[in-house]
Design a protein around this motif. Structure first.
Motif, PDB file in Angstrom:
ATOM      1  N   VAL A   1      61.292 101.340 -46.190  1.00 42.17           N
ATOM      2  CA  VAL A   1      62.117 100.144 -46.036  1.00 42.17           C
ATOM      3  C   VAL A   1      62.807 100.134 -44.670  1.00 42.17           C
ATOM      4  CG1 VAL A   1      64.214  99.022 -46.883  1.00 42.17           C
ATOM      5  CG2 VAL A   1      62.491  99.836 -48.496  1.00 42.17           C
ATOM      6  N   ARG A   2      62.852  98.956 -44.051  1.00 41.77           N
ATOM      7  CA  ARG A   2      63.543  98.813 -42.771  1.00 41.77           C
ATOM      8  C   ARG A   2      64.826  97.995 -42.887  1.00 41.77           C
ATOM      9  NH1 ARG A   2      58.558  97.936 -38.424  1.00 41.77           N
ATOM     10  NH2 ARG A   2      57.450  99.872 -38.952  1.00 41.77           N
ATOM     11  N   ARG A   3      65.026  97.401 -44.037  1.00 43.34           N
ATOM     12  CA  ARG A   3      66.274  96.670 -44.294  1.00 43.34           C
ATOM     13  C   ARG A   3      66.834  97.114 -45.641  1.00 43.34           C
ATOM     14  NH1 ARG A   3      67.299  92.124 -41.103  1.00 43.34           N
ATOM     15  NH2 ARG A   3      65.570  91.507 -39.758  1.00 43.34           N
ATOM     16  N   ILE A   4      68.117  97.413 -45.655  1.00 42.05           N
ATOM     17  CA  ILE A   4      68.804  97.806 -46.876  1.00 42.05           C
ATOM     18  C   ILE A   4      70.032  96.919 -47.026  1.00 42.05           C
ATOM     19  CG2 ILE A   4      70.024  99.653 -48.082  1.00 42.05           C
ATOM     20  CD1 ILE A   4      68.396 101.667 -46.459  1.00 42.05           C
ATOM     21  N   GLU A   5      70.173  96.303 -48.179  1.00 40.51           N
ATOM     22  CA  GLU A   5      71.352  95.488 -48.450  1.00 40.51           C
ATOM     23  C   GLU A   5      72.014  95.995 -49.714  1.00 40.51           C
ATOM     24  OE1 GLU A   5      71.358  91.346 -48.124  1.00 40.51           O
ATOM     25  OE2 GLU A   5      70.360  91.291 -46.169  1.00 40.51           O
ATOM     26  N   LEU A   6      73.163  96.608 -49.543  1.00 38.45           N
ATOM     27  CA  LEU A   6      73.996  97.078 -50.636  1.00 38.45           C
ATOM     28  C   LEU A   6      75.328  96.332 -50.555  1.00 38.45           C
ATOM     29  CD1 LEU A   6      73.378 100.935 -50.219  1.00 38.45           C
ATOM     30  CD2 LEU A   6      72.222  99.377 -51.808  1.00 38.45           C
ATOM     31  N   PRO A   7      76.131  96.404 -51.596  1.00 37.46           N
ATOM     32  CA  PRO A   7      77.421  95.710 -51.522  1.00 37.46           C
ATOM     33  C   PRO A   7      78.263  96.119 -50.327  1.00 37.46           C
ATOM     34  CG  PRO A   7      76.947  96.335 -53.780  1.00 37.46           C
ATOM     35  CD  PRO A   7      75.882  96.966 -52.935  1.00 37.46           C
ATOM     36  N   ASP A   8      78.102  97.384 -49.876  1.00 41.32           N
ATOM     37  CA  ASP A   8      78.932  97.852 -48.758  1.00 41.32           C
ATOM     38  C   ASP A   8      78.126  98.247 -47.528  1.00 41.32           C
ATOM     39  OD1 ASP A   8      77.760 100.105 -49.753  1.00 41.32           O
ATOM     40  OD2 ASP A   8      79.620 101.209 -50.123  1.00 41.32           O
ATOM     41  N   LEU A   9      76.852  97.859 -47.468  1.00 46.37           N
ATOM     42  CA  LEU A   9      76.020  98.202 -46.313  1.00 46.37           C
ATOM     43  C   LEU A   9      74.933  97.168 -46.092  1.00 46.37           C
ATOM     44  CD1 LEU A   9      75.059 100.220 -44.091  1.00 46.37           C
ATOM     45  CD2 LEU A   9      73.594 101.238 -45.854  1.00 46.37           C
ATOM     46  N   HIS A  10      74.855  96.664 -44.869  1.00 51.93           N
ATOM     47  CA  HIS A  10      73.720  95.860 -44.411  1.00 51.93           C
ATOM     48  C   HIS A  10      73.087  96.628 -43.261  1.00 51.93           C
ATOM     49  CE1 HIS A  10      75.396  91.762 -46.042  1.00 51.93           C
ATOM     50  NE2 HIS A  10      75.064  92.616 -46.993  1.00 51.93           N
ATOM     51  N   PHE A  11      71.937  97.243 -43.540  1.00 46.94           N
ATOM     52  CA  PHE A  11      71.283  98.117 -42.573  1.00 46.94           C
ATOM     53  C   PHE A  11      69.955  97.527 -42.129  1.00 46.94           C
ATOM     54  CE2 PHE A  11      67.920 101.317 -41.980  1.00 46.94           C
ATOM     55  CZ  PHE A  11      68.391 101.970 -40.859  1.00 46.94           C
ATOM     56  N   THR A  12      69.689  97.620 -40.824  1.00 46.07           N
ATOM     57  CA  THR A  12      68.403  97.202 -40.267  1.00 46.07           C
ATOM     58  C   THR A  12      67.908  98.264 -39.307  1.00 46.07           C
ATOM     59  OG1 THR A  12      69.018  94.860 -40.396  1.00 46.07           O
ATOM     60  CG2 THR A  12      67.172  95.426 -38.952  1.00 46.07           C
ATOM     61  N   LEU A  13      66.651  98.667 -39.477  1.00 49.68           N
ATOM     62  CA  LEU A  13      65.990  99.570 -38.537  1.00 49.68           C
ATOM     63  C   LEU A  13      65.016  98.749 -37.712  1.00 49.68           C
ATOM     64  CD1 LEU A  13      65.456 102.472 -37.542  1.00 49.68           C
ATOM     65  CD2 LEU A  13      63.656 102.637 -39.283  1.00 49.68           C
ATOM     66  N   VAL A  14      65.237  98.710 -36.410  1.00 48.58           N
ATOM     67  CA  VAL A  14      64.364  97.977 -35.495  1.00 48.58           C
ATOM     68  C   VAL A  14      63.427  98.990 -34.850  1.00 48.58           C
ATOM     69  CG1 VAL A  14      64.243  96.459 -33.488  1.00 48.58           C
ATOM     70  CG2 VAL A  14      66.193  96.301 -35.071  1.00 48.58           C
ATOM     71  N   VAL A  15      62.158  98.907 -35.195  1.00 44.23           N
ATOM     72  CA  VAL A  15      61.191  99.891 -34.724  1.00 44.23           C
ATOM     73  C   VAL A  15      60.506  99.397 -33.460  1.00 44.23           C
ATOM     74  CG1 VAL A  15      59.084 101.162 -35.285  1.00 44.23           C
ATOM     75  CG2 VAL A  15      60.820 100.777 -37.045  1.00 44.23           C
ATOM     76  N   GLY A  16      60.461 100.255 -32.450  1.00 44.88           N
ATOM     77  CA  GLY A  16      59.816  99.904 -31.191  1.00 44.88           C
ATOM     78  C   GLY A  16      60.658 100.380 -30.018  1.00 44.88           C
ATOM     79  N   ASP A  17      60.112 100.234 -28.840  1.00 43.08           N
ATOM     80  CA  ASP A  17      60.799 100.624 -27.612  1.00 43.08           C
ATOM     81  C   ASP A  17      62.018  99.727 -27.414  1.00 43.08           C
ATOM     82  OD1 ASP A  17      61.586 100.974 -24.911  1.00 43.08           O
ATOM     83  OD2 ASP A  17      59.551 101.524 -24.324  1.00 43.08           O
ATOM     84  N   ALA A  18      63.206 100.315 -27.388  1.00 36.93           N
ATOM     85  CA  ALA A  18      64.434  99.530 -27.281  1.00 36.93           C
ATOM     86  C   ALA A  18      64.489  98.714 -26.004  1.00 36.93           C
ATOM     87  CB  ALA A  18      65.651 100.444 -27.378  1.00 36.93           C
ATOM     88  N   ARG A  19      63.763  99.141 -24.982  1.00 37.18           N
ATOM     89  CA  ARG A  19      63.750  98.367 -23.738  1.00 37.18           C
ATOM     90  C   ARG A  19      63.125  96.999 -23.961  1.00 37.18           C
ATOM     91  NH1 ARG A  19      60.826 102.735 -20.009  1.00 37.18           N
ATOM     92  NH2 ARG A  19      59.595 102.816 -21.938  1.00 37.18           N
ATOM     93  N   ARG A  20      62.327  96.879 -25.016  1.00 33.23           N
ATOM     94  CA  ARG A  20      61.716  95.586 -25.339  1.00 33.23           C
ATOM     95  C   ARG A  20      62.387  94.917 -26.532  1.00 33.23           C
ATOM     96  NH1 ARG A  20      57.099  98.521 -23.561  1.00 33.23           N
ATOM     97  NH2 ARG A  20      56.617  99.318 -25.634  1.00 33.23           N
TER      98      ARG A  20
END
Length: 222
Positions: free
Chosen positions: A121-140
């Motif tokens: 999973v790359r997105r997690i939504e819990l009552p106390d957490l909204h998490f996103t993992l952005v995969v790839g070269d951060a320069r782009r």
């Protein structure tokens, strides 16, 4: 096994990247390091408030996320904590779970999130957490991100080994995606990193580091 996982080794219970020849966190105490550098370095949990947004360069084992969420829960943070992490080479789920298991204090949190890692999973939504993992070269990927952060965890591998995550242009993007009064913190005190942060518009301070590291860097956007 894909190339991005190739060469991962374990030394004294700490995962070491074969790609960058660098440990993912301190051999002394990874959790204490995360709390000193990334939480205290950003004035957390004291600055936590409704809608607080953390962004990170280098997700690694996910230890910083656990440390931040643990502090958020302990302080009874209102609503969800927003946490966005940029990672070019995600760690294999089994290795993440193994690394996080080393910190008994975070065992309940680690167990709660482990199924998400195993499911990719790359997105997690819990009552106390909204998490996103952005995969790839951060320069782009970072220039295209529409979000903003109140605090940045700059946790790439050492600048000498992973220079891509410390380039002036990328740190300028970090500044562009930092809210006024927002902060950034990193374990490194390398002069070229501090100069790049200053050139991007941050007020930069060198402060005592963790463990054997004499200094680290704190930065604040006026």
């Amino acid at each position: 096994m894909s190339d991005q996982y190739a060469g991962l080794t374990w030394k004294e219970g700490v995962p070491v990247s074969g790609r960058f020849d660098d440990p993912y966190y301190s051999f002394a105490d990874g959790l204490a390091e995360a709390r000193h550098v990334f939480l205290a370095g950003n004035g957390l949990p004291g600055r936590f408030g409704a809608g607080f947004r953390i962004a990170e360069l280098g997700f690694g084992t996910g230890l910083n996320l656990l440390a931040a969420l643990g502090a958020w829960r302990q302080g009874g943070g209102p609503g969800p904590l927003s946490y966005t992490s940029f990672e070019a080479f995600p760690m294999a789920a089994a290795d993440m779970v193994r690394a996080q298991a080393a910190f008994g204090e975070l065992a309940l949190l680690a167990a709660e999130l482990a199924p998400f890692w195993r499911d990719g999973v790359r997105r997690i939504e819990l009552p106390d957490l909204h998490f996103t993992l952005v995969v790839g070269d951060a320069r782009r990927t970072l220039p295209d991100w529409t979000g903003m952060a109140d605090a940045w965890f700059l946790d790439g591998f050492a600048p000498a080994r992973n220079p891509e995550l410390w380039e002036p242009a990328l740190l300028a993007e970090v500044a562009r995606h930092t809210a006024p009064g927002g902060t950034a913190a990193t374990y490194t005190a390398a002069g070229h990193v501090r100069r790049a942060l200053a050139a991007a518009g941050f007020e930069v301070t060198r402060v005592p580091g963790f463990g054997a590291k004499r200094h680290m860097t704190r930065a604040r956007r006026p």
